[in-house]
Design a protein around this motif. Structure first.
Motif, mmCIF file in Angstrom:
data_model
loop_
_atom_site.group_PDB
_atom_site.id
_atom_site.type_symbol
_atom_site.label_atom_id
_atom_site.label_comp_id
_atom_site.label_asym_id
_atom_site.label_seq_id
_atom_site.Cartn_x
_atom_site.Cartn_y
_atom_site.Cartn_z
ATOM 1 N N ARG A 1 105.136 44.668 14.015
ATOM 2 C CA ARG A 1 104.135 44.036 13.154
ATOM 3 C C ARG A 1 103.443 42.842 13.807
ATOM 4 N N SER A 2 104.120 42.132 14.718
ATOM 5 C CA SER A 2 103.545 40.924 15.315
ATOM 6 C C SER A 2 103.086 41.136 16.752
ATOM 7 N N GLN A 3 103.119 42.364 17.216
ATOM 8 C CA GLN A 3 102.758 42.679 18.588
ATOM 9 C C GLN A 3 101.261 42.964 18.671
ATOM 10 N N PRO A 4 100.549 42.408 19.649
ATOM 11 C CA PRO A 4 99.105 42.703 19.756
ATOM 12 C C PRO A 4 98.857 44.202 19.852
ATOM 13 N N CYS A 5 97.847 44.687 19.145
ATOM 14 C CA CYS A 5 97.582 46.122 19.126
ATOM 15 C C CYS A 5 97.191 46.669 20.496
ATOM 16 N N ARG A 6 96.684 45.798 21.392
ATOM 17 C CA ARG A 6 96.328 46.277 22.729
ATOM 18 C C ARG A 6 97.563 46.707 23.511
ATOM 19 N N THR A 7 98.755 46.282 23.093
ATOM 20 C CA THR A 7 99.990 46.675 23.772
ATOM 21 C C THR A 7 100.629 47.910 23.137
ATOM 22 N N LEU A 8 100.055 48.404 22.054
ATOM 23 C CA LEU A 8 100.613 49.565 21.370
ATOM 24 C C LEU A 8 100.007 50.857 21.925
ATOM 25 N N SER A 9 100.682 51.962 21.676
ATOM 26 C CA SER A 9 100.158 53.262 22.083
ATOM 27 C C SER A 9 98.996 53.668 21.182
ATOM 28 N N ALA A 10 98.256 54.691 21.602
ATOM 29 C CA ALA A 10 97.148 55.194 20.785
ATOM 30 C C ALA A 10 97.661 55.683 19.434
ATOM 31 N N GLY A 11 98.817 56.331 19.437
ATOM 32 C CA GLY A 11 99.398 56.811 18.183
ATOM 33 C C GLY A 11 99.783 55.675 17.249
ATOM 34 N N GLN A 12 100.324 54.592 17.818
ATOM 35 C CA GLN A 12 100.688 53.440 16.992
ATOM 36 C C GLN A 12 99.443 52.758 16.431
ATOM 37 N N CYS A 13 98.379 52.688 17.216
ATOM 38 C CA CYS A 13 97.133 52.119 16.701
ATOM 39 C C CYS A 13 96.587 52.977 15.566
ATOM 40 N N ARG A 14 96.766 54.288 15.690
ATOM 41 C CA ARG A 14 96.324 55.168 14.601
ATOM 42 C C ARG A 14 97.122 54.875 13.341
ATOM 43 N N ARG A 15 98.382 54.562 13.487
ATOM 44 C CA ARG A 15 99.215 54.233 12.326
ATOM 45 C C ARG A 15 98.760 52.932 11.668
ATOM 46 N N VAL A 16 98.289 51.978 12.478
ATOM 47 C CA VAL A 16 97.740 50.744 11.901
ATOM 48 C C VAL A 16 96.550 51.092 11.006
ATOM 49 N N ALA A 17 95.695 51.965 11.500
ATOM 50 C CA ALA A 17 94.545 52.396 10.701
ATOM 51 C C ALA A 17 95.001 53.074 9.415
ATOM 52 N N MET A 18 96.016 53.924 9.505
ATOM 53 C CA MET A 18 96.525 54.625 8.330
ATOM 54 C C MET A 18 97.169 53.667 7.338
ATOM 55 N N ALA A 19 97.763 52.586 7.836
ATOM 56 C CA ALA A 19 98.422 51.620 6.946
ATOM 57 C C ALA A 19 97.440 51.003 5.960
ATOM 58 N N ARG A 20 96.154 50.958 6.327
ATOM 59 C CA ARG A 20 95.148 50.383 5.430
ATOM 60 C C ARG A 20 95.052 51.161 4.122
ATOM 61 N N LEU A 21 95.414 52.440 4.153
ATOM 62 C CA LEU A 21 95.343 53.260 2.946
ATOM 63 C C LEU A 21 96.264 52.733 1.851
ATOM 64 N N PHE A 22 97.312 52.039 2.251
ATOM 65 C CA PHE A 22 98.310 51.600 1.280
ATOM 66 C C PHE A 22 98.076 50.172 0.799
ATOM 67 N N LEU A 23 96.902 49.621 1.135
ATOM 68 C CA LEU A 23 96.563 48.277 0.675
ATOM 69 C C LEU A 23 95.671 48.305 -0.555
ATOM 70 N N GLY A 24 95.369 49.469 -1.059
ATOM 71 C CA GLY A 24 94.510 49.581 -2.230
ATOM 72 C C GLY A 24 95.016 50.644 -3.174
ATOM 73 N N GLN A 25 94.213 50.914 -4.194
ATOM 74 C CA GLN A 25 94.593 51.873 -5.236
ATOM 75 C C GLN A 25 93.687 53.100 -5.222
ATOM 76 N N ALA A 26 93.070 53.397 -4.072
ATOM 77 C CA ALA A 26 92.123 54.515 -4.005
ATOM 78 C C ALA A 26 92.828 55.840 -4.273
ATOM 79 N N ARG A 27 92.220 56.653 -5.135
ATOM 80 C CA ARG A 27 92.764 57.994 -5.388
ATOM 81 C C ARG A 27 92.252 59.002 -4.373
ATOM 82 N N LEU A 28 91.012 58.818 -3.916
ATOM 83 C CA LEU A 28 90.414 59.750 -2.965
ATOM 84 C C LEU A 28 90.508 59.178 -1.555
#
Length: 207
Positions: free
Chosen positions: A126-153
């Protein structure tokens, strides 16, 4: 019964090229609509039109029976989009990226940022700069945004791109959980998704 989301006789032209025409699909609560087809046929363009980010040449996107342009604020408040690119700042950590989403008003402040990272398996990083993460881990950061809201779609462009086999299964589980709790998903994916759901539907865009 009218579907919650309807794509009606959609035509998309980019430059002097018609990507697709006469495209129809519908989606209800608890369903996943997978869009497939070779590169360049307009899959990403379709997702952007569904999100209201681009306009079609002709046709309509209906939400609960009404054009999305007539109810843009309400429609967008119930929608979450993760595009083909990660859309994160590489100099920031996963935690900082999600805090930025909240600060920009893209996400709800009441929900647990660390919990969102835990759900996508990134809490230890969680505290590691994203530039040091793998492409797959960066994709997971993007996916994590889905769980910050209440969007149904959820509208997802290649959600498992760059993620290893174990991570793909974890993402599939998250998608299954979303639709089983009243959500719905439109996604593109070059690789098959092994979700144990009868409500996964596929539409293919032909070149």
């Amino acid at each position: 019964m009218t579907a919650e989301l309807e794509v009606v006789d959609l035509e998309c032209i980019r430059g002097d090229r018609r990507l697709f025409s006469g495209l129809n699909l519908s989606l209800n609560t608890g369903q996943i609509q997978r869009v497939e087809g070779p590169n360049g046929v307009g899959k990403t363009s379709l997702l952007r039109i569904i999100c209201g980010l681009s306009l079609p040449e002709s046709g309509d996107i209906l939400w609960q029976g009404l054009p999305i342009g007539a109810q843009r604020a309400d429609y967008c408040s119930g929608l979450a989009y993760v595009g083909h690119t990660h859309g994160i700042k590489l100099e920031l950590s996963p935690l900082e990226n999600l805090r930025l989403q909240v600060a920009l008003g893209v996400a709800d402040t009441e929900l647990n940022i660390e919990g969102a990272l835990e759900r996508v398996g990134l809490y230890p990083f969680r505290s590691q700069p994203c530039r040091t993460l793998s492409a797959g881990q960066c994709r997971r950061v993007a996916m994590a945004r889905l769980f910050l809201g209440q969007a149904r779609l959820w509208v997802l462009d290649e959600p498992v791109n760059g993620i290893d086999q174990e991570g793909v299964r974890e993402i599939e589980t998250l998608l299954e959980s979303h639709v089983s709790h009243g959500g719905m998903i439109v996604l593109t994916s070059h690789q098959p998704l092994c979700m144990d759901l009868p409500a996964v539907r596929t539409v293919r865009i032909q070149p």
